[in-house]
Design a protein around this motif. Structure first.
Motif, mmCIF file in Angstrom:
data_model
loop_
_atom_site.group_PDB
_atom_site.id
_atom_site.type_symbol
_atom_site.label_atom_id
_atom_site.label_comp_id
_atom_site.label_asym_id
_atom_site.label_seq_id
_atom_site.Cartn_x
_atom_site.Cartn_y
_atom_site.Cartn_z
ATOM 1 N N ALA A 20 27.173 45.605 24.824
ATOM 2 C CA ALA A 20 27.157 44.485 25.663
ATOM 3 C C ALA A 20 28.430 43.527 25.782
ATOM 4 O O ALA A 20 28.335 42.396 25.960
ATOM 5 C CB ALA A 20 25.800 43.381 25.716
ATOM 6 N N ILE A 21 29.276 43.914 25.309
ATOM 7 C CA ILE A 21 30.724 43.188 25.487
ATOM 8 C C ILE A 21 30.969 43.121 26.764
ATOM 9 O O ILE A 21 31.536 44.165 27.176
ATOM 10 C CB ILE A 21 31.761 43.819 24.526
ATOM 11 N N PRO A 22 31.285 42.075 27.355
ATOM 12 C CA PRO A 22 31.650 42.029 28.676
ATOM 13 C C PRO A 22 33.294 42.070 28.906
ATOM 14 O O PRO A 22 33.862 42.096 27.932
ATOM 15 C CB PRO A 22 31.493 40.513 29.038
ATOM 16 N N GLU A 23 33.353 43.114 29.852
ATOM 17 C CA GLU A 23 34.933 43.376 30.110
ATOM 18 C C GLU A 23 35.680 42.080 30.754
ATOM 19 O O GLU A 23 35.043 41.186 31.309
ATOM 20 C CB GLU A 23 35.110 44.446 31.555
ATOM 21 N N PRO A 24 36.861 41.949 30.047
ATOM 22 C CA PRO A 24 37.598 40.752 30.776
ATOM 23 C C PRO A 24 37.646 40.692 32.114
ATOM 24 O O PRO A 24 37.815 41.616 32.857
ATOM 25 C CB PRO A 24 38.988 40.903 30.110
ATOM 26 N N ARG A 25 37.421 39.549 32.706
ATOM 27 C CA ARG A 25 37.491 39.314 34.127
ATOM 28 C C ARG A 25 38.639 38.607 34.594
ATOM 29 O O ARG A 25 38.999 37.769 34.065
ATOM 30 C CB ARG A 25 36.224 38.873 34.785
ATOM 31 N N HIS A 26 39.134 38.859 35.853
ATOM 32 C CA HIS A 26 40.336 38.074 36.563
ATOM 33 C C HIS A 26 39.756 36.871 36.956
ATOM 34 O O HIS A 26 38.695 36.380 37.120
ATOM 35 C CB HIS A 26 40.637 38.730 37.521
ATOM 36 N N VAL A 27 40.668 35.674 37.191
ATOM 37 C CA VAL A 27 40.350 34.322 37.589
ATOM 38 C C VAL A 27 40.857 34.432 39.066
ATOM 39 O O VAL A 27 42.228 34.366 39.244
ATOM 40 C CB VAL A 27 41.224 33.202 36.543
ATOM 41 N N TYR A 28 39.954 34.529 39.749
ATOM 42 C CA TYR A 28 40.223 34.830 41.338
ATOM 43 C C TYR A 28 40.413 33.670 42.183
ATOM 44 O O TYR A 28 39.748 32.535 41.439
ATOM 45 C CB TYR A 28 39.239 35.673 42.014
ATOM 46 N N ALA A 29 41.186 33.572 43.259
ATOM 47 C CA ALA A 29 41.263 32.509 44.136
ATOM 48 C C ALA A 29 41.217 33.059 45.362
ATOM 49 O O ALA A 29 41.736 34.051 45.955
ATOM 50 C CB ALA A 29 42.792 32.029 44.100
ATOM 51 N N PRO A 30 40.080 32.426 46.025
ATOM 52 C CA PRO A 30 39.992 32.930 47.487
ATOM 53 C C PRO A 30 40.898 32.306 48.550
ATOM 54 O O PRO A 30 40.422 31.421 49.326
ATOM 55 C CB PRO A 30 38.394 32.232 47.441
ATOM 56 N N ASP A 31 41.982 32.801 48.345
ATOM 57 C CA ASP A 31 43.180 32.177 49.231
ATOM 58 C C ASP A 31 43.749 33.351 50.376
ATOM 59 O O ASP A 31 44.537 33.871 49.894
ATOM 60 C CB ASP A 31 44.195 31.811 48.535
ATOM 61 N N ASP A 32 43.009 33.614 51.593
ATOM 62 C CA ASP A 32 43.336 34.660 52.324
ATOM 63 C C ASP A 32 43.683 35.853 51.884
ATOM 64 O O ASP A 32 44.707 36.416 51.996
ATOM 65 C CB ASP A 32 44.763 34.142 53.135
ATOM 66 N N THR A 33 42.622 36.257 50.952
ATOM 67 C CA THR A 33 42.806 37.554 50.581
ATOM 68 C C THR A 33 43.028 38.733 51.393
ATOM 69 O O THR A 33 43.736 39.672 50.897
ATOM 70 C CB THR A 33 41.480 37.841 49.738
ATOM 71 N N ALA A 34 42.340 38.788 52.286
ATOM 72 C CA ALA A 34 42.416 40.036 53.270
ATOM 73 C C ALA A 34 43.949 40.344 53.703
ATOM 74 O O ALA A 34 44.472 41.200 53.864
ATOM 75 C CB ALA A 34 41.586 39.887 54.256
ATOM 76 N N ASP A 35 44.611 38.915 54.070
ATOM 77 C CA ASP A 35 45.871 38.906 54.886
ATOM 78 C C ASP A 35 46.954 39.122 53.574
ATOM 79 O O ASP A 35 47.687 39.932 53.800
ATOM 80 C CB ASP A 35 46.128 37.614 55.356
ATOM 81 N N HIS A 36 46.550 38.732 52.362
ATOM 82 C CA HIS A 36 47.459 39.099 51.194
ATOM 83 C C HIS A 36 47.511 40.376 51.035
ATOM 84 O O HIS A 36 48.507 41.256 50.968
ATOM 85 C CB HIS A 36 47.031 38.592 49.805
ATOM 86 N N ALA A 37 46.183 41.198 51.053
ATOM 87 C CA ALA A 37 46.194 42.875 50.837
ATOM 88 C C ALA A 37 46.994 43.371 52.082
ATOM 89 O O ALA A 37 47.675 44.393 51.921
ATOM 90 C CB ALA A 37 44.749 43.221 51.030
ATOM 91 N N ARG A 38 47.230 42.909 53.270
ATOM 92 C CA ARG A 38 47.534 43.715 54.551
ATOM 93 C C ARG A 38 49.230 43.471 54.299
ATOM 94 O O ARG A 38 49.768 44.401 54.456
ATOM 95 C CB ARG A 38 47.135 42.935 55.538
ATOM 96 N N ARG A 39 49.534 42.225 53.807
ATOM 97 C CA ARG A 39 51.010 42.119 53.696
ATOM 98 C C ARG A 39 51.698 42.987 52.626
ATOM 99 O O ARG A 39 52.627 43.680 52.387
ATOM 100 C CB ARG A 39 51.464 40.545 53.514
ATOM 101 N N LEU A 40 50.712 42.959 51.505
ATOM 102 C CA LEU A 40 51.150 43.780 50.500
ATOM 103 C C LEU A 40 51.231 45.359 50.652
ATOM 104 O O LEU A 40 52.530 45.850 50.243
ATOM 105 C CB LEU A 40 50.152 43.629 48.984
#
Length: 248
Positions: free
Chosen positions: A132-152
């Protein structure tokens, strides 16, 4: 006489437990759990992982005694172990559980049990496999995520960049994080060239994660900046090495 592991009087959990659940179950069945030091319990409340395993067993003339080693992994990398004594030597023959902080206390308690002294213990080597060692998780920011993915994906110029299926998946992402990765390639390149590798991690509605790996470099005929995007870090680093090799 010695007994195999399967005959030990121990009821394992039917499904994986969290470190907190494992501790609660242990303390709930131990008759002397109130004697444990408060500082030990405070440490265990923040444990990241746990393991419980049979350490030794002693069966003779209808009486049994088993000892179990319970280990928790803490956030600082250290570990805390509790020792559980299980036996049926009390009047009435009911199985009882006791818990101790160290082996010396365990041996003292074991010595008080009315078991024949000439019967050897069955002992197992100590093998700890923390679960039960948890995997390290990212520190996420909900900042226009879908648009960021499209531009990338739009600025990626490599022919093997992620396609429409990945784009559709990332359109549902709720948050993201960008971090720079370091390391390879280690081969020399022409002066004035630059390479950079970035991980774009996306959080999906079901809690899943998807990462895209962006390579930015100037290994182009006219020295302009170019962006390439890959589905794995290995693929991105391989692309960096191929680009760097052409410029040596």
């Amino acid at each position: 006489m010695s007994v195999p592991y399967e005959t030990a009087a121990y009821e394992p959990a039917e499904s994986p437990e969290s470190p907190e659940e494992h501790l609660a179950r242990l303390l709930g069945r131990a008759l002397n759990s109130f004697e444990l030091p408060d500082e030990v319990l405070r440490l265990l409340e923040c444990a990241l992982a746990h393991d419980g395993s049979l350490h030794s067993a002693h069966h003779s003339a209808g009486l049994h005694r088993e000892t179990y080693r319970h280990t928790w992994l803490l956030a600082d990398g250290s570990a805390v172990t509790l020792w559980e004594l299980v036996h049926n030597t009390a009047p009435g023959g009911e199985t009882q559980h006791e818990v101790y902080v160290d082996e010396e206390e365990l041996h003292t308690a074991t010595g008080r049990l009315p078991l024949p002294p000439d019967t050897a213990d069955f002992e197992l080597p100590v093998v700890t496999q923390l679960s039960a060692i948890p995997e390290p998780r990212h520190v996420y920011a909900p900042d226009d995520t879908a648009d960021h993915a499209r531009r990338l994906l739009r600025r990626a110029e490599n022919p093997d960049r992620p396609g429409a299926e990945v784009a559709a998946l990332l359109a549902t992402a709720s948050a993201h994080q960008i971090t720079q990765a370091f390391g390879r390639p280690g081969r020399p390149t022409r002066a004035g060239l630059s390479f950079a590798l970035y991980e774009h991690a996306f959080l999906l509605p079901d809690g899943g994660e998807v990462s895209l790996w962006e390579v930015e470099h100037t290994a182009t005929p006219d020295g302009r900046h170019m962006c390439e995007v890959y589905m794995s870090q290995d693929a991105a680093r391989d692309a960096m090495e191929r680009r760097a090799a052409r410029q040596v």
